[in-house]
Design a protein around this motif. Structure first.
Motif, short mmCIF file in Angstrom:
data_model
loop_
_atom_site.label_atom_id
_atom_site.label_comp_id
_atom_site.label_asym_id
_atom_site.label_seq_id
_atom_site.Cartn_x
_atom_site.Cartn_y
_atom_site.Cartn_z
N UNK A 63 0.83 -1.21 0.00
CA UNK A 63 0.00 0.00 0.00
C UNK A 63 0.87 1.25 0.00
N UNK A 64 0.22 2.32 -0.38
CA UNK A 64 0.87 3.62 -0.42
C UNK A 64 0.89 4.25 0.97
N UNK A 65 1.89 5.06 1.21
CA UNK A 65 1.94 5.80 2.47
C UNK A 65 0.80 6.81 2.58
N UNK A 66 0.10 7.04 1.48
CA UNK A 66 -1.09 7.90 1.51
C UNK A 66 -2.33 7.18 2.05
N UNK A 67 -2.22 5.85 2.22
CA UNK A 67 -3.37 5.04 2.62
C UNK A 67 -3.20 4.43 4.01
N UNK A 68 -2.50 5.11 4.90
CA UNK A 68 -2.26 4.56 6.23
C UNK A 68 -3.50 4.71 7.12
N UNK A 69 -3.79 3.65 7.90
CA UNK A 69 -4.96 3.72 8.78
C UNK A 69 -4.74 4.65 9.98
N UNK A 70 -3.49 4.81 10.40
CA UNK A 70 -3.17 5.66 11.55
C UNK A 70 -1.89 6.43 11.26
N UNK A 71 -1.72 7.53 11.97
CA UNK A 71 -0.50 8.33 11.86
C UNK A 71 0.60 7.66 12.68
N UNK A 72 1.76 7.37 12.09
CA UNK A 72 2.83 6.75 12.88
C UNK A 72 3.53 7.76 13.78
N UNK A 73 4.09 7.25 14.88
CA UNK A 73 4.94 8.07 15.73
C UNK A 73 6.41 7.85 15.37
N UNK A 74 6.71 6.64 14.84
CA UNK A 74 8.07 6.28 14.46
C UNK A 74 8.04 5.76 13.02
N UNK A 75 8.95 6.26 12.18
CA UNK A 75 9.08 5.78 10.81
C UNK A 75 10.48 5.19 10.64
N UNK A 76 10.52 3.93 10.20
CA UNK A 76 11.78 3.23 9.96
C UNK A 76 11.89 2.96 8.46
N UNK A 77 12.84 3.62 7.80
CA UNK A 77 13.06 3.34 6.39
C UNK A 77 14.01 2.14 6.29
N UNK A 78 13.75 1.28 5.31
CA UNK A 78 14.54 0.06 5.16
C UNK A 78 15.20 -0.06 3.79
#
Length: 159
Positions: A63-78
């Protein structure tokens, strides 16, 4: 606490991160994954690996980051900067860290060699997630600077 595993395609590494995190996370912590340019499907080898290891991937999808069900507090790029990948930059006021992992979707060779690339990505992500969850999370939630430093350090672990 919501954690987002983010990469470009959201078919392998970020899906593995989401599944491992949710398999191991304590109550109140949840991961999701997304991509800046999602492929639209989870790589079949990611799903097969998780199934072999007894980790549920039920309901996971690219899914796209535009379709997130909730706002994250932490983002981990991999994404793997070693492979010349450009990690997407998540916008918003969140704690960001980078845990580069080679993309097994680009592995070539025999079936065994490709499976080994998926297992290598899994092992690195599991090691880092276990280290994350071993932190004194309640204490670190009150000290974002220290939490960021710990997450950045964890992103360098390989074994």
């Amino acid at each position: 606490m919501n954690v987002l595993f983010l990469c470009t395609g959201n078919s392998c590494r970020s899906i593995l991160g989401e599944a491992i995190f949710n398999h191991l996370a304590p109550a109140g912590w949840k991961a999701t994954s997304a991509g800046s340019h999602p492929t639209g499907q989870v790589h079949p080898r990611s799903l097969a690996l998780l199934a072999r290891l007894g980790i549920s991937a039920a309901g996971y999808h690219s899914k796209s980051w535009n379709d997130l069900p909730t706002q994250p507090e932490i983002v981990i790029t991999v994404c793997s900067s070693a492979a010349g990948e450009t990690c997407p930059a998540y916008l918003g006021s969140v704690l960001r860290t980078h845990w580069g992992v080679e993309d097994p979707a680009h592995a070539s060779g025999t079936d065994e060699e490709i499976d080994a690339a998926f297992m290598a990505a899994y092992r690195i992500l599991r090691l880092r997630i276990e280290a994350f969850l071993a932190l004194p999370l309640a204490e670190l939630q009150r000290n974002e600077t220290k939490l960021k430093a710990e997450l950045d350090r964890i992103g360098t672990l390989t074994h």
